[in-house]
Design a protein around this motif. Structure first.
Motif, short mmCIF file in Angstrom:
data_model
loop_
_atom_site.label_atom_id
_atom_site.label_comp_id
_atom_site.label_asym_id
_atom_site.label_seq_id
_atom_site.Cartn_x
_atom_site.Cartn_y
_atom_site.Cartn_z
N TYR A 1 -20.23 5.77 -5.46
CA TYR A 1 -20.44 6.13 -4.06
C TYR A 1 -21.91 5.94 -3.69
O TYR A 1 -22.23 5.48 -2.58
N PHE B 1 -7.59 -4.69 -3.08
CA PHE B 1 -7.92 -3.87 -1.91
C PHE B 1 -6.77 -2.98 -1.46
O PHE B 1 -6.96 -1.80 -1.16
N SER C 1 -22.25 -0.50 -2.15
CA SER C 1 -20.97 0.02 -1.65
C SER C 1 -20.88 -0.14 -0.14
O SER C 1 -21.81 0.21 0.60
N THR C 2 -19.76 -0.68 0.32
CA THR C 2 -19.55 -0.83 1.76
C THR C 2 -19.13 0.51 2.36
O THR C 2 -18.79 1.45 1.64
N LYS C 3 -19.13 0.57 3.68
CA LYS C 3 -18.72 1.80 4.36
C LYS C 3 -17.29 2.17 4.01
O LYS C 3 -16.96 3.34 3.78
N GLU C 4 -16.41 1.16 3.94
CA GLU C 4 -15.01 1.42 3.62
C GLU C 4 -14.87 1.88 2.17
O GLU C 4 -14.08 2.78 1.88
N ASP C 5 -15.63 1.26 1.26
CA ASP C 5 -15.59 1.70 -0.14
C ASP C 5 -16.06 3.15 -0.27
O ASP C 5 -15.51 3.93 -1.05
N LYS C 6 -17.09 3.50 0.49
CA LYS C 6 -17.60 4.87 0.43
C LYS C 6 -16.55 5.87 0.90
O LYS C 6 -16.38 6.95 0.33
N ASP C 7 -15.81 5.50 1.95
CA ASP C 7 -14.76 6.40 2.43
C ASP C 7 -13.65 6.55 1.40
O ASP C 7 -13.12 7.65 1.19
N ILE C 8 -13.28 5.45 0.74
CA ILE C 8 -12.26 5.51 -0.31
C ILE C 8 -12.71 6.45 -1.43
O ILE C 8 -11.94 7.26 -1.94
N GLU D 1 0.81 -1.21 0.00
CA GLU D 1 0.00 0.00 0.00
C GLU D 1 0.85 1.27 0.00
O GLU D 1 0.67 2.15 -0.83
N ARG E 1 -7.37 2.51 -2.69
CA ARG E 1 -7.45 3.94 -2.37
C ARG E 1 -6.56 4.75 -3.31
O ARG E 1 -6.96 5.80 -3.82
#
Length: 522
Positions: free
Chosen positions: A374, A348, A379-386, A313, A352
């Protein structure tokens, strides 16, 4: 390696400020639900895990598991405190002769759980003396403050590559004759070699010179010593030029976890945008060994096992940040593939970075796709934050203005997203000025919705870009119209302090730039 890098190292970086609480708090200090909830933090979980790891290390895993099993059986479905655990460990220690401790288990562990912070050990090879002092985040030779914290410290060590018996430091300093070295440049010592000790280590110049010679030949020394020099430079225990000289061997370094440690300290995430404002960035950008090694590390990470991919990462993000074309092209390629096939999952660990540079390298079409995904129900919570972060990476100002305007809408975002959007935009290259103008223009509405907490968050982030008195005056005008007098005083002090820190950083980075100019072609 993974436990140290992801648990011990982060909490060591946090547990070095004045005022940080101890791991174990007395009941009279816990007043109300807020105080209670504040205990569920990284000090409790990460420092607790780190000290437990150290405990297991000096007991041996066999004795530790035996004691833990006894403790869990007795207190199953019941309540217990830390002294109950120490009692069961003491019972196991007393029942054998293999492991001998310098004090009771309770005395040893209370020194780690009942006082805040942790020690830094300094080894003098000439005298064989190890001293300990309370570690803080900056070594200040002019400080007159004194701290009397003393820990009972297990010290693992090797001499010339051979493991030595564990020793204990239970006072402010002690001389160990077995640690006095000869005049041979090949006689050297490393402390805390297995990194299980919850402390930092510092060395005298003699040992530093001898260890530096080993960097190219001994992998065990490399992995340990690179972590040491990064800490020593970052917290003022070593001159920056000395630290940079030790990085020259990195041109021949292929260990991914070492590169990960170097990049996390050389290019910390919270300074990526700031570093681009300094002379050091273009020199890093054209540094041939840094660029080539980032590329090689990315290749290795893609085709080797789990341990390699864990470090991908930061390596991938730094390569893109430095403008490595292969990294930028791969980001655009993977993002375009996702746009053509929305069911495709970007790996994954690089998702980001790929989303950010995919949006940055495109235009309205790429931004609109991120916006569409978005709002996708799957979309998962983590995907939304990304994706919230990725949409702030746009290079066109009007897209960032539109994004910030979207953030004001109750129908497009939940209420807690507005401040997140502002802060994401504020951290980007062209976004911090846009975000600040947006906040000042819309302050009445933002203040009504979020109060002064939002201003505090934005101020803290914007302060990273304050370098001159003119910039402070500009912000002060805004504070004068929005804050009460006592709040204005506090805000001004914060800005002055941040300006001082930023100027200190600029002086340091000028020294880094000067070193790179002299050595970039070496």
């Amino acid at each position: 390696k993974i436990f140290y890098d992801h648990v011990v190292q982060p909490v060591l970086s946090e547990d070095n400020e004045i005022g940080v609480r101890s791991l174990s708090e007395s009941e009279d200090k816990i007043k109300g639900s807020f105080s209670l909830m504040s205990l569920f933090d990284s000090i409790t979980y990460n420092k607790g895990a780190s000290i437990t790891w150290m405990l297991s290390g000096f007991l041996t895993e066999k004795l530790f598991i035996r004691a833990l099993t006894s403790y869990l059986k007795e207190f199953a479905f019941s309540n217990a405190n830390q002294d109950d655990l120490w009692t069961h460990i003491q019972m196991v220690v007393d029942a054998q002769d293999e492991v001998q401790l310098p004090a009771s288990v309770k005395q040893i562990m209370d020194s780690w759980t009942c006082q805040n912070g942790f020690p830094v050990l300094t080894l003098n090879l000439t005298t064989g003396t190890i001293s300990q002092e309370h570690f803080f985040n900056k070594k200040n030779a002019n400080s007159t403050d004194s701290y009397n914290n003393t820990w009972i410290i297990p010290v693992s060590w090797i001499r010339n590559g051979s493991s030595q018996p564990l020793i204990w430091l239970d006072k402010s300093s002690n001389m160990f004759p077995e640690m006095q070295v000869s005049e041979s440049e090949y006689d050297w010592i490393l402390l805390n070699v297995n990194l299980t000790g919850y402390y930092r280590v510092n060395y005298d110049e003699l040992n530093l010179k001898r260890l530096a010679r080993l960097l190219e030949n001994d992998p065990k020394v490399r992995s340990y010593f690179m972590r040491f020099f990064l800490f020593a430079n970052r917290f003022g225990y070593m001159q920056i030029e000395t630290a940079l000289e030790l990085t020259k061997y990195l041109a021949r370094e292929d260990e991914l976890f070492i590169w990960n440690a170097v990049l996390l300290n050389l290019v910390p995430e919270n300074l990526e945008g700031t570093l681009k404002n300094y002379e050091v960035y273009p020199l890093l950008k054209v540094s041939p060994f840094l660029l080539s090694k980032c590329g090689i590390c990315i290749f290795y990470s893609c085709y080797f096992g789990f341990l390699s991919r864990v470090y991908l990462e930061k390596l991938f993000a730094t390569a893109c940040w430095l403008g490595l074309q292969d990294c930028l092209d791969l980001s655009s390629e993977l993002y375009a593939k996702w746009m053509d096939h929305p069911e495709y999952k970007i790996p994954f660990l690089i998702r980001r970075t790929v989303c950010c540079y995919g949006v940055a390298g495109g235009g309205e079409k790429e931004w609109n796709f991120a916006w569409e995904m978005y709002n996708h129900t799957d979309s998962t919570k983590e995907d939304k934050d990304i994706l919230l972060s990725a949409m702030s990476c746009a290079k066109e100002s009007w897209l960032l203005y539109r994004y910030l305007q979207y953030g004001l809408s109750d129908t497009l975002f939940s209420s807690n997203c507005t401040s997140v959007i502002i802060l994401y935009v504020a951290t980007k290259d062209i976004g911090h000025r846009i975000a600040w103008e947006f906040v000042t223009e819309n302050w009445p509405l933002l203040s009504e919705r979020y109060g002064k907490e939002l201003l505090h968050d934005v101020l803290k982030d914007m302060a990273r870009f304050v370098n001159t008195d003119v910039q402070i005056q500009e912000l002060q005008v805004f504070y004068n119209t929005t804050l009460e007098e006592d709040e204005r005083v506090a805000a001004t002090l914060l800005l002055e302090f941040t300006k001082s820190e930023n100027m200190e950083r600029r002086e340091l980075l000028i020294r880094v730039a000067n070193w790179l100019q002299k050595n970039v072609d070496d």
